[in-house]
Structures are given as C-alpha cells and as structure tokens.
Write a protein that holds these residues in place. Sequence first.
Motif, PDB file in Angstrom:
ATOM      1  N   VAL A  61       0.650  -5.835  -3.759  1.00 20.18           N
ATOM      2  CA  VAL A  61       0.397  -5.418  -2.097  1.00 20.18           C
ATOM      3  C   VAL A  61       1.879  -4.761  -1.798  1.00 20.18           C
ATOM      4  CG1 VAL A  61      -0.235  -6.167  -0.147  1.00 20.18           C
ATOM      5  CG2 VAL A  61      -1.845  -6.703  -1.925  1.00 20.18           C
ATOM      6  N   SER A  62       1.767  -3.464  -0.802  1.00 15.51           N
ATOM      7  CA  SER A  62       2.735  -3.138  -0.447  1.00 15.51           C
ATOM      8  C   SER A  62       3.238  -2.599   0.414  1.00 15.51           C
ATOM      9  CB  SER A  62       3.207  -1.693  -0.961  1.00 15.51           C
ATOM     10  OG  SER A  62       1.993  -1.169  -0.952  1.00 15.51           O
ATOM     11  N   ILE A  93       2.575  -4.280   9.008  1.00 18.19           N
ATOM     12  CA  ILE A  93       3.710  -5.559   8.073  1.00 18.19           C
ATOM     13  C   ILE A  93       4.106  -5.023   6.520  1.00 18.19           C
ATOM     14  CG2 ILE A  93       2.443  -6.937   9.990  1.00 18.19           C
ATOM     15  CD1 ILE A  93       1.257  -8.211   7.583  1.00 18.19           C
ATOM     16  N   ARG A  94       5.273  -5.542   6.500  1.00 20.25           N
ATOM     17  CA  ARG A  94       5.554  -5.107   4.899  1.00 20.25           C
ATOM     18  C   ARG A  94       6.187  -6.027   4.828  1.00 20.25           C
ATOM     19  NH1 ARG A  94       8.174   0.863   6.818  1.00 20.25           N
ATOM     20  NH2 ARG A  94       8.737  -0.414   8.811  1.00 20.25           N
ATOM     21  N   PRO A  95       7.157  -5.718   3.484  1.00 22.88           N
ATOM     22  CA  PRO A  95       8.140  -6.930   2.388  1.00 22.88           C
ATOM     23  C   PRO A  95       9.786  -6.550   3.413  1.00 22.88           C
ATOM     24  CG  PRO A  95       7.327  -5.794   1.132  1.00 22.88           C
ATOM     25  CD  PRO A  95       6.400  -5.078   2.109  1.00 22.88           C
ATOM     26  N   ASP A 137      -9.406  -6.254  -1.198  1.00 22.63           N
ATOM     27  CA  ASP A 137      -7.997  -5.778   0.331  1.00 22.63           C
ATOM     28  C   ASP A 137      -8.351  -4.720   1.577  1.00 22.63           C
ATOM     29  OD1 ASP A 137      -6.223  -6.083  -1.666  1.00 22.63           O
ATOM     30  OD2 ASP A 137      -6.986  -4.305  -2.797  1.00 22.63           O
ATOM     31  N   ALA A 138      -9.418  -5.423   2.123  1.00 24.56           N
ATOM     32  CA  ALA A 138     -10.327  -5.767   3.295  1.00 24.56           C
ATOM     33  C   ALA A 138     -10.126  -6.724   3.672  1.00 24.56           C
ATOM     34  CB  ALA A 138     -11.409  -4.879   2.863  1.00 24.56           C
ATOM     35  N   LEU A 151      -2.567  -2.253   1.726  1.00 25.63           N
ATOM     36  CA  LEU A 151      -2.519  -1.285   0.811  1.00 25.63           C
ATOM     37  C   LEU A 151      -1.541  -1.569  -1.005  1.00 25.63           C
ATOM     38  CD1 LEU A 151      -1.008   1.333   3.160  1.00 25.63           C
ATOM     39  CD2 LEU A 151      -3.833   1.190   1.767  1.00 25.63           C
ATOM     40  N   ARG A 152      -1.761  -1.164  -1.895  1.00 22.42           N
ATOM     41  CA  ARG A 152      -0.779  -1.289  -3.177  1.00 22.42           C
ATOM     42  C   ARG A 152      -0.179  -0.467  -4.049  1.00 22.42           C
ATOM     43  NH1 ARG A 152      -2.960  -5.933  -5.553  1.00 22.42           N
ATOM     44  NH2 ARG A 152      -5.193  -6.894  -4.114  1.00 22.42           N
TER      45      ARG A 152
END
Length: 462
Positions: free
Chosen positions: A429-430, A439-441, A403-404, A423-424
């Motif tokens: 991944v959220s 950035i997000r869904p 995740d990096a 971030l999960r």
Amino acid sequence: MEPWLGAALGYIKDWLAFQVAVSEQPGCIIAIAHRGEIVLEAAFGHANLDSGEKLTPRHRFRIASHTKAFTAAGIMRLREQKRLKLDDAVGQYVKDLHPEVAAATISQLLSHTAGLIRDGKDSGQFTDGRAYLDHDELLAELKLPPAIDPNSRFKYSNHGYGLLGLVIEAITGEPYPAWLQREVIEAVGLRETAPDMTLLGKGLPFARGHSRTVPVGRRVVIPGDNPTNAIMAAAGVVATAADTARFFAQLAPNAKKSLLSVASRREMIRRQWRVPQDIEEAYYGLALMSGTTAGFDWFGHGGGFQGYISRTSVIPAREITVTVLTNALDGWAPAWANGVKFILQAFATNGAPSRKTRDWTGRWWTLWGAIDLVPFAAQVMVANPAFINPFIDAARIEPTGRDAGRIVQATGYASHGEAVRRLRGKSGVSEIWLGGARIRPERVVKAEMERKYPKGRRKKDV
C-alpha cells in the motif's frame, strides 16, 4: 494473555514513542505487568542529554513518592506481625515530638490526615536548594505544632512519612533502609530497586534528571544522586520501571503473590479521603491514591523528584499494572499513564484485529501530521497519536474489500459516510484516500514538504 491485550501492547509502544518524540522529552520508560509478570518494557530517548547516553529499560530512576507505598507496606507488615496497631499514637514510638504531633496516629500519617507541614520551613530540599533533612533536623521540625487540625482534610506531608521511617526504626531497632531492603524489597523479589541513591550498586545504569527548557533556554542536567537522609521513607527509592510495576502489582487484592494479606491490601486501597483538587477526581487510602479513568477503577501513586516525574496505575479488574517514568521536571508521566488506560479500554471494548481488518494498519501522514490506522475486530479506527487519548472522536472505517472501505462513523466535521480506498505500489500500500484526504508514508510527505517549502525561500524582513 488475551488477544486484545497483545494487540494493545503493540500500539501502546508505537503511540508512546511518538508522544516522546513530539513532546521533545529527554526520556521515558514504560513497564506493563499482567498478572504480576512484565509483558511490555520499552525505553525512549536519553538517560543524559549532555553525554548522549541512550535510555534503556535497565536504567534506574528516582521514583520519589512511590516510596510511600514501600514504607506503608512495611508498616502493614509490622501490623500483621502484631508489632504495632494503626491507631497507635506515634508518640508511643518516637519521643521528643510536639504533643499534638505525638498524638497523631500511624493511620493518620499513612493517609496524610495528621495535619503536618508538607516539606518543612525550607522545602529547598526538593529543589536542590539544600540537602534533605537529617535525623536531628527532622526531629527539630516535628517539635513544632501541626499546620492544621488532624482529620480535617487530606493534606500531603513528606514529613509525616519521614516520621513513619522513625517509627520503623524504633520498632525494629534497625536503620530504615537496611530493614526495608530485607523485609520489603527483597521479600517481594525486586532486584533492581534500592531504598536510596546512596545504596545503589556502583556501575549500575542511572538516568539523570533534567530541567524544563525555560528559563535557561535549554534543558540542564540535574544529577539526581543526592541522598534523601531522614526523608528517605517518603521519597528515597530508586528503581527500574519493571520493578516498580512488579511491586505495585502485588498490592492488588486479587494478586496471587504478595507480601501482605488480602485484608491489608484492601485497607491500603480503600478510598478514605477525597483529594481536594480540580485537575482530576482522586482519592487517597493508606499510601495509595485511586480514581477512575477511561472506565477503569485504578490505584497507584505518582512521584516527583528534582528532574523526574513518574506515575504507576494498577487496574485490578484487568490484572494490569502500568508504570511510566520520565526524567524531566515537565515529564508527561501522569498524562501518558492515562493515555495507556484509554488505549487499553479501546482494545478491551473493540477486540483484537480480525482477518478482515488486521492489515489496515500503520502510521500515515499529511501536512497536518500523523494519522494511525488501528484495526480492531470489526472496524478500523483513524487515531491521532498526538492526543493523550488517540481514539477520542476517532472515525471508524468498515472494510468492504481488500482495498476498499467506508467511513461508518465520524464527527460532524469529519468525512462521515464517505468512501475509503487504498492504492498499491510494488512494495504494498503506497497511499490511502479517506474521503477526500490523501495520506501517505512519512518519508514521502517529508520529502514533499522539503521540496515545496525549502528553507532558503524565506524572504528576509525589510
């Protein structure tokens, strides 16, 4: 199929769905053939905005000037049968023409260099202002002299292709549509194509055309079912995107299956005349335009009918054919066909996703809009699906852990060299941080925007 192509097809479908949505186009169908076989078919939007009918890959469209390639294939077939020569004067087959028109060669008509008028004295036939010219009306206009000297420049002419239809009828002794259906359309195995709307089987799905939103303030539905009469050989064909792609794929010199010899196909594609225009560098051969986009040499044709815009490009080096059909006068088919080429080139150059990169994917959002994370073999690109070339100036991420990662390439105005972290939550991944950008869904950003900027908060003008 090469792994990179399979990955490209998946992204092309997602990208085009986004493009259709943000452009507010009525509808679009794409078909992509690889080595003559359809590997992607997708439809977006509506076949008819008034009725709400959804568009499907089986809907037929007016593919307009794509028809010219069908007509040219018929002419080349007759030449291979030694029933005509390309340097024959057209007056040898069709009588009662103006002497200068009669002196034009079949090759000049095919390459739009005979100097003939484009659409006649009244081009309202292409704006629903009048019916398409019938046989006698076309002949009457062909008794007038050419508009310019032959072989002086490329000058597009639908009348010239109408005249080629008359040549086919004179040589074969049959009506153009009946001969074309048997000797070209059926001969190459097309089952969703007809020479004209009047010959389309009853009950088959047909996409209606649409206007721009101006000047009415909304898109009006244009029936698009009018017969093309004597202009059929220039603009009559009705087909699905898949059949259109299949036909053009067979015109490539390296196609394994074709109606025509390799020599005939090469002659059709050869760049004979530069097209005078500023919008893009383009050339014309015998019923085929050509150019170079995204590093690919391509050939094909476009089409414009009242309510429809379409484009097909064949990339012989990759054995790929792309057809995009849109059912609006401001349809984005040419731009979207180019966009597909940019996407194909990106995947061909950078390779399919690897084990290291493949789960760094998805569409993510901010207030500014959507961002696509698109994984390739070694890196992940931060693409903009709103762009025709979604990878132009795209930042590149190199994953350094689960995740990096790090932004290893970006423009001077972006976040070059900065860290990336994911971030999960319970379902995966959220959110993702690209440097300082969160950035997000889509659903999360949508809900936040509706909460933060409620419609009722706006103050009325005082």
